[in-house]
Write a protein that holds these residues in place. Sequence first.
Motif, mmCIF file in Angstrom:
data_model
loop_
_atom_site.group_PDB
_atom_site.id
_atom_site.type_symbol
_atom_site.label_atom_id
_atom_site.label_comp_id
_atom_site.label_asym_id
_atom_site.label_seq_id
_atom_site.Cartn_x
_atom_site.Cartn_y
_atom_site.Cartn_z
ATOM 1 N N ALA A 137 0.762 -1.361 0.307
ATOM 2 C CA ALA A 137 -0.147 0.161 0.083
ATOM 3 C C ALA A 137 0.773 1.222 -0.139
ATOM 4 C CB ALA A 137 -1.215 -0.044 1.134
ATOM 5 N N VAL A 138 2.288 1.101 0.121
ATOM 6 C CA VAL A 138 2.994 2.342 0.079
ATOM 7 C C VAL A 138 3.425 3.024 -1.096
ATOM 8 C CG1 VAL A 138 5.176 3.385 0.978
ATOM 9 C CG2 VAL A 138 4.000 1.626 2.442
ATOM 10 N N LEU A 139 2.766 4.225 -1.316
ATOM 11 C CA LEU A 139 2.915 4.727 -2.607
ATOM 12 C C LEU A 139 4.342 4.798 -3.277
ATOM 13 C CD1 LEU A 139 2.143 6.682 -4.883
ATOM 14 C CD2 LEU A 139 2.408 8.669 -3.313
ATOM 15 N N GLY A 140 4.529 4.443 -4.329
ATOM 16 C CA GLY A 140 5.934 4.347 -4.955
ATOM 17 C C GLY A 140 6.800 3.435 -4.425
ATOM 18 N N ALA A 141 6.420 2.431 -3.714
ATOM 19 C CA ALA A 141 7.193 1.443 -3.136
ATOM 20 C C ALA A 141 7.980 0.496 -4.380
ATOM 21 C CB ALA A 141 6.465 0.365 -2.534
ATOM 22 N N HIS A 142 7.398 0.480 -5.452
ATOM 23 C CA HIS A 142 8.149 -0.426 -6.596
ATOM 24 C C HIS A 142 9.103 0.626 -7.194
ATOM 25 C CE1 HIS A 142 4.871 2.516 -8.185
ATOM 26 N NE2 HIS A 142 5.462 2.095 -9.505
ATOM 27 N N LEU A 147 13.976 29.203 -13.690
ATOM 28 C CA LEU A 147 13.880 27.981 -12.521
ATOM 29 C C LEU A 147 12.575 27.755 -11.968
ATOM 30 C CD1 LEU A 147 17.402 28.387 -10.702
ATOM 31 C CD2 LEU A 147 16.751 26.912 -12.482
ATOM 32 N N ASP A 148 11.713 28.706 -12.000
ATOM 33 C CA ASP A 148 10.397 28.417 -11.440
ATOM 34 C C ASP A 148 9.429 27.686 -12.417
ATOM 35 O OD1 ASP A 148 10.517 29.748 -8.727
ATOM 36 O OD2 ASP A 148 10.483 31.615 -9.995
ATOM 37 N N ALA A 149 9.760 27.905 -13.667
ATOM 38 C CA ALA A 149 8.877 27.035 -14.671
ATOM 39 C C ALA A 149 9.183 25.585 -14.619
ATOM 40 C CB ALA A 149 9.261 27.753 -15.967
ATOM 41 N N TYR A 150 10.717 25.349 -14.452
ATOM 42 C CA TYR A 150 11.182 23.962 -14.275
ATOM 43 C C TYR A 150 10.877 23.276 -13.244
ATOM 44 C CZ TYR A 150 13.632 24.532 -18.877
ATOM 45 O OH TYR A 150 13.909 24.658 -20.192
ATOM 46 N N ARG A 151 10.658 24.099 -12.161
ATOM 47 C CA ARG A 151 10.054 23.700 -10.882
ATOM 48 C C ARG A 151 8.864 23.072 -10.810
ATOM 49 N NH1 ARG A 151 11.519 24.532 -4.732
ATOM 50 N NH2 ARG A 151 9.709 23.611 -3.850
ATOM 51 N N MET A 152 7.937 23.686 -11.596
ATOM 52 C CA MET A 152 6.638 23.509 -11.649
ATOM 53 C C MET A 152 6.543 22.388 -12.610
ATOM 54 S SD MET A 152 5.150 27.244 -12.834
ATOM 55 C CE MET A 152 5.392 28.715 -11.866
ATOM 56 N N ALA A 153 7.152 22.025 -13.600
ATOM 57 C CA ALA A 153 7.184 20.941 -14.208
ATOM 58 C C ALA A 153 7.823 19.790 -13.718
ATOM 59 C CB ALA A 153 7.974 21.067 -15.773
ATOM 60 N N SER A 154 8.320 19.802 -12.625
ATOM 61 C CA SER A 154 8.835 18.501 -11.853
ATOM 62 C C SER A 154 8.870 18.527 -10.406
ATOM 63 C CB SER A 154 10.688 18.680 -12.237
ATOM 64 O OG SER A 154 11.150 19.689 -12.042
ATOM 65 N N LEU A 155 9.807 19.453 -9.756
ATOM 66 C CA LEU A 155 9.740 19.247 -8.123
ATOM 67 C C LEU A 155 8.382 19.496 -7.487
ATOM 68 C CD1 LEU A 155 11.371 18.675 -5.740
ATOM 69 C CD2 LEU A 155 12.210 21.073 -5.774
ATOM 70 N N ASN A 156 7.765 20.792 -8.055
ATOM 71 C CA ASN A 156 6.292 20.929 -7.446
ATOM 72 C C ASN A 156 5.359 19.685 -7.464
ATOM 73 O OD1 ASN A 156 7.227 23.646 -6.852
ATOM 74 N ND2 ASN A 156 5.924 24.584 -8.197
ATOM 75 N N ALA A 157 5.455 19.254 -8.633
ATOM 76 C CA ALA A 157 4.388 18.005 -8.903
ATOM 77 C C ALA A 157 5.047 16.913 -8.124
ATOM 78 C CB ALA A 157 4.727 17.588 -10.512
ATOM 79 N N ALA A 158 6.220 16.479 -7.931
ATOM 80 C CA ALA A 158 6.835 15.380 -7.017
ATOM 81 C C ALA A 158 6.370 15.601 -5.686
ATOM 82 C CB ALA A 158 8.158 15.199 -7.237
ATOM 83 N N ASP A 188 8.604 13.250 -3.909
ATOM 84 C CA ASP A 188 9.897 13.777 -4.135
ATOM 85 C C ASP A 188 10.892 13.139 -3.655
ATOM 86 O OD1 ASP A 188 8.366 14.667 -1.690
ATOM 87 O OD2 ASP A 188 10.031 15.651 -1.144
ATOM 88 N N HIS A 189 10.680 12.093 -2.795
ATOM 89 C CA HIS A 189 11.935 11.258 -2.370
ATOM 90 C C HIS A 189 12.075 10.259 -3.305
ATOM 91 C CE1 HIS A 189 8.255 8.899 -1.951
ATOM 92 N NE2 HIS A 189 8.884 7.982 -1.730
ATOM 93 N N LEU A 190 11.411 10.456 -4.222
ATOM 94 C CA LEU A 190 11.997 9.475 -5.866
ATOM 95 C C LEU A 190 12.259 10.125 -6.981
ATOM 96 C CD1 LEU A 190 8.785 7.026 -5.086
ATOM 97 C CD2 LEU A 190 11.315 6.336 -4.405
ATOM 98 N N LEU A 191 11.370 11.170 -7.028
ATOM 99 C CA LEU A 191 11.511 11.914 -8.538
ATOM 100 C C LEU A 191 11.562 13.326 -8.127
ATOM 101 C CD1 LEU A 191 8.244 10.157 -10.206
ATOM 102 C CD2 LEU A 191 10.584 9.568 -10.838
ATOM 103 N N GLY A 192 11.719 14.066 -9.640
ATOM 104 C CA GLY A 192 11.584 15.564 -9.411
ATOM 105 C C GLY A 192 12.575 16.435 -9.243
ATOM 106 N N SER A 193 13.768 15.877 -9.028
ATOM 107 C CA SER A 193 14.874 16.644 -8.517
ATOM 108 C C SER A 193 16.280 15.993 -9.247
ATOM 109 C CB SER A 193 14.984 17.443 -7.233
ATOM 110 O OG SER A 193 15.264 16.176 -6.215
ATOM 111 N N VAL A 194 17.366 16.843 -9.321
ATOM 112 C CA VAL A 194 18.638 16.159 -9.858
ATOM 113 C C VAL A 194 19.491 16.080 -8.426
ATOM 114 C CG1 VAL A 194 20.602 16.410 -11.192
ATOM 115 C CG2 VAL A 194 18.283 17.008 -11.992
#
Length: 615
Positions: free
Chosen positions: A12-17, A318-329, A335-341
């Motif tokens: 049931a944990v989101l993103g476990a896979h 940088l705000d636009a790229y954050r909207m496309a990735s980190l904000n979403a994650a 965000d512990h899995l995706l959304g940032s380098v």
Amino acid sequence: MSIFPVPSQTHAVLGAHLAPTPSELLHLRKVATGAEPADCILRDGRVLSLHSGEILARDIVIAGRHIAAITPVGHFREAASEHALNAQFVAPTFIDTHIHIEYSLLTPGEFARCVIPKGTGCVLADPNCIGNILGADAMDWVGRTDTPLRILQQISSRIPRNPEVELGGATVTEQEQLERLARPNAVAAGESTPFDFDERAARFQSQATSDGRRNTGHTARVGDELLWGYAATGISDDHNGFTPEEVLERVRLGMTVNIMSGSMNDNVPLVFANPSELQGTFHHFTFCADDRHVDDLHDSGHIDHHIREAIARGVPPLDAYRMASLNAAMYFRLDHLLGSVTPNRLADLVLIDSLEDCNVQRVFINGELAAENGEAHFTNPDPIPEELRATMNVHPATGPATFCVPVEASSGEVAVVRAMEMYDGYFKRAFEAELAVVDGDVQPDPSKDVAKITVIDRHHASEAAASGFVRGFGLQHGALAATTNCENQNLVVVGTSTEDMAAAAAALCDSGGGYVAVKDGQVLAQLALPVAGIMSDRPWEEVMAASKTVNAAAHSLGCGMEAPFMILAFVGLAGVPDYGLTEKGLIDAPTQTFIPVVLECRGPEEAHPLEGAGL
């Protein structure tokens, strides 16, 4: 046993896979400390540090499918492989926070081939289109692919959405919903509407919150009590608001705004008409396509389009790229899995020459090159089960009479009817029209841009069909038809004559579903969608070409819409004001009740001009 593949894990944990295994963590630590050589190093990039708002000259050190370290250029020498970046910008792959893959007209694998070269690495997809046709098993099928694309699901809120006002196709039980909500690939409860909420919806949304999932929604641009009540049920995002006032109102309620750019409308320029008005809210914005055809995905782009448009309107890059990735994650708790380098995240990376142009050069997913110079580095291996085909089940007596709006009036009289005017994509403004009656049938009036529209059950071979009137298509001749009618994916036809409407319906029954344009009983162009009547089984390049051809045919009939078949699919949507049209009849969206199309009939001497907005 289901014929459709399902995720092997049911934790049931989101993103476990997606989480690193113990052995991967050991390897990551050794690589990051220099105890073991990296599997790959991307050298000399300009990394977008979205947490700190900086651009840093760095090497990206990769161990397996994850980032091990972000180091000064040249810090580590040993690696199994290297890629020279030559000071290209490095961003995380983009995340679409709300989409229906089916409306791209592509299967998941072909969708991946189309959008990964644009920089998209992950989509949060609501499978309610195919769910309305073939049920929960088909939702599983459209929620996975063996291509590199990451598909996380927003589990559809109700199928059918409102059985009181629509016959629908398949039924997804509450238990099937809850089972899917507990899977690791389930990121949220799917979008609902502000107009209906009952005990079952409360149980579903409560379970989503308890499991750490979001409750997603579309607010249909409502305000005050309807909006407050919607937010009170835990709906915490919206992809409808697009004026700065609407956006601020939703952010003040604690909502995230998923700024939509689909085939029907582009909200990015509207939201950012004056970015200074929204200062301080940028971390609460993400990007989504919602409903975007393959030709628009190719020609205009996917989330890369949002980035370009936002920057062009004055949003800092940088705000636009954050909207496309980190904000979403961050919003969807990924965000512990995706959304940032950053270390320990999946090595899903986009290499770009120009931040303003967002001209994606290369895409890495799981640390491997997935696309370069606009071309995917993978094929589509996904099979299409035969059970997804042959879904057209229309009553055999369907013909010109099916498309009539019968009244007890003589030829020469006029009928006063309720009608819908399309605006801002799929929104509908109510108005009244006076239309001629011929042989007991209310006629469309192309001279006033009032066409007839009919929704027909295509799932049960019943005689359920309902007709109304719509303005905005501009049809002067012929008919258009589609089997992608939202939400229940029925057969929807708009036209200027019952004969052409019947011919269009017959053509789609013969082809297994899709889009068609007809004039004088002859097919001008057709896009076959034999997979559940909503997706093609062909490569995306072929689907795009066919889509452009059938759109051009629609334009030749007088239709000026840029996405006529997408908008046609949404005319009947009963979850967006003012009206909706299902196979059962015309619906008042705010009250979710049936209303008559014909108000009264008058003699010609009593006729009045059309009434309504814009006139």
